[in-house]
Design a protein around this motif. Sequence first.
Motif, PDB file in Angstrom:
ATOM      1  N   HIS A  52       0.852  -1.192   0.000  1.00 25.18           N
ATOM      2  CA  HIS A  52       0.000   0.000   0.000  1.00 25.18           C
ATOM      3  C   HIS A  52       0.883   1.236   0.000  1.00 25.18           C
ATOM      4  O   HIS A  52       1.924   1.268   0.663  1.00 25.18           O
ATOM      5  N   TYR A  92      -8.609   1.573  -6.902  1.00 26.49           N
ATOM      6  CA  TYR A  92      -8.376   1.188  -5.503  1.00 26.49           C
ATOM      7  C   TYR A  92      -9.609   1.455  -4.645  1.00 26.49           C
ATOM      8  O   TYR A  92      -9.968   0.652  -3.794  1.00 26.49           O
ATOM      9  N   ASP A  93     -10.275   2.574  -4.901  1.00 32.39           N
ATOM     10  CA  ASP A  93     -11.504   2.883  -4.139  1.00 32.39           C
ATOM     11  C   ASP A  93     -12.525   1.761  -4.275  1.00 32.39           C
ATOM     12  O   ASP A  93     -13.228   1.439  -3.322  1.00 32.39           O
ATOM     13  N   GLN A  94     -12.614   1.162  -5.456  1.00 28.49           N
ATOM     14  CA  GLN A  94     -13.581   0.088  -5.701  1.00 28.49           C
ATOM     15  C   GLN A  94     -13.079  -1.272  -5.227  1.00 28.49           C
ATOM     16  O   GLN A  94     -13.869  -2.145  -4.899  1.00 28.49           O
ATOM     17  N   LEU A  95     -11.753  -1.468  -5.212  1.00 32.26           N
ATOM     18  CA  LEU A  95     -11.189  -2.792  -4.967  1.00 32.26           C
ATOM     19  C   LEU A  95     -10.446  -2.943  -3.643  1.00 32.26           C
ATOM     20  O   LEU A  95      -9.898  -4.014  -3.364  1.00 32.26           O
ATOM     21  N   LYS A  96     -10.438  -1.917  -2.800  1.00 28.29           N
ATOM     22  CA  LYS A  96      -9.611  -1.985  -1.589  1.00 28.29           C
ATOM     23  C   LYS A  96      -9.979  -3.167  -0.686  1.00 28.29           C
ATOM     24  O   LYS A  96      -9.119  -3.691   0.007  1.00 28.29           O
ATOM     25  N   ALA A  97     -11.211  -3.621  -0.722  1.00 29.38           N
ATOM     26  CA  ALA A  97     -11.612  -4.761   0.120  1.00 29.38           C
ATOM     27  C   ALA A  97     -10.934  -6.057  -0.318  1.00 29.38           C
ATOM     28  O   ALA A  97     -10.765  -6.959   0.499  1.00 29.38           O
ATOM     29  N   VAL A  98     -10.560  -6.170  -1.589  1.00 30.28           N
ATOM     30  CA  VAL A  98      -9.914  -7.402  -2.057  1.00 30.28           C
ATOM     31  C   VAL A  98      -8.417  -7.231  -2.249  1.00 30.28           C
ATOM     32  O   VAL A  98      -7.729  -8.188  -2.613  1.00 30.28           O
ATOM     33  N   CYS A  99      -7.888  -6.046  -2.013  1.00 33.12           N
ATOM     34  CA  CYS A  99      -6.444  -5.806  -2.150  1.00 33.12           C
ATOM     35  C   CYS A  99      -5.741  -6.213  -0.854  1.00 33.12           C
ATOM     36  O   CYS A  99      -5.221  -5.392  -0.101  1.00 33.12           O
ATOM     37  N   LYS A 100      -5.751  -7.500  -0.608  1.00 33.85           N
ATOM     38  CA  LYS A 100      -5.075  -8.042   0.571  1.00 33.85           C
ATOM     39  C   LYS A 100      -4.497  -9.398   0.190  1.00 33.85           C
ATOM     40  O   LYS A 100      -4.961 -10.057  -0.732  1.00 33.85           O
TER      41      LYS A 100
END
Length: 67
Positions: free
Chosen positions: A21, A56-64
């Motif tokens: 990040h 990133y705003d749309q995908l931050k929940a899966v960016c892990k």
Amino acid sequence: MARAPNGQNLRICAIIDLVRHTKTKRGKNPGSPMCFLTLSDSTYSIDHAVVFPGAYDQLKAVCKEDL
């Protein structure tokens, strides 16, 4: 969604192996969150795939990382 050279849509499935990040340094909104990913599947690995602030705003929940 990615596009193939012939213009058709592609769906890509991969495991997120590493997430880094960070925040933007320049552009319209300096300091916006974004990340770099290392992705892999059973045949290949991609280092430093970029998730820009808008996505990133749309995908931050899966960016892990896949645990």
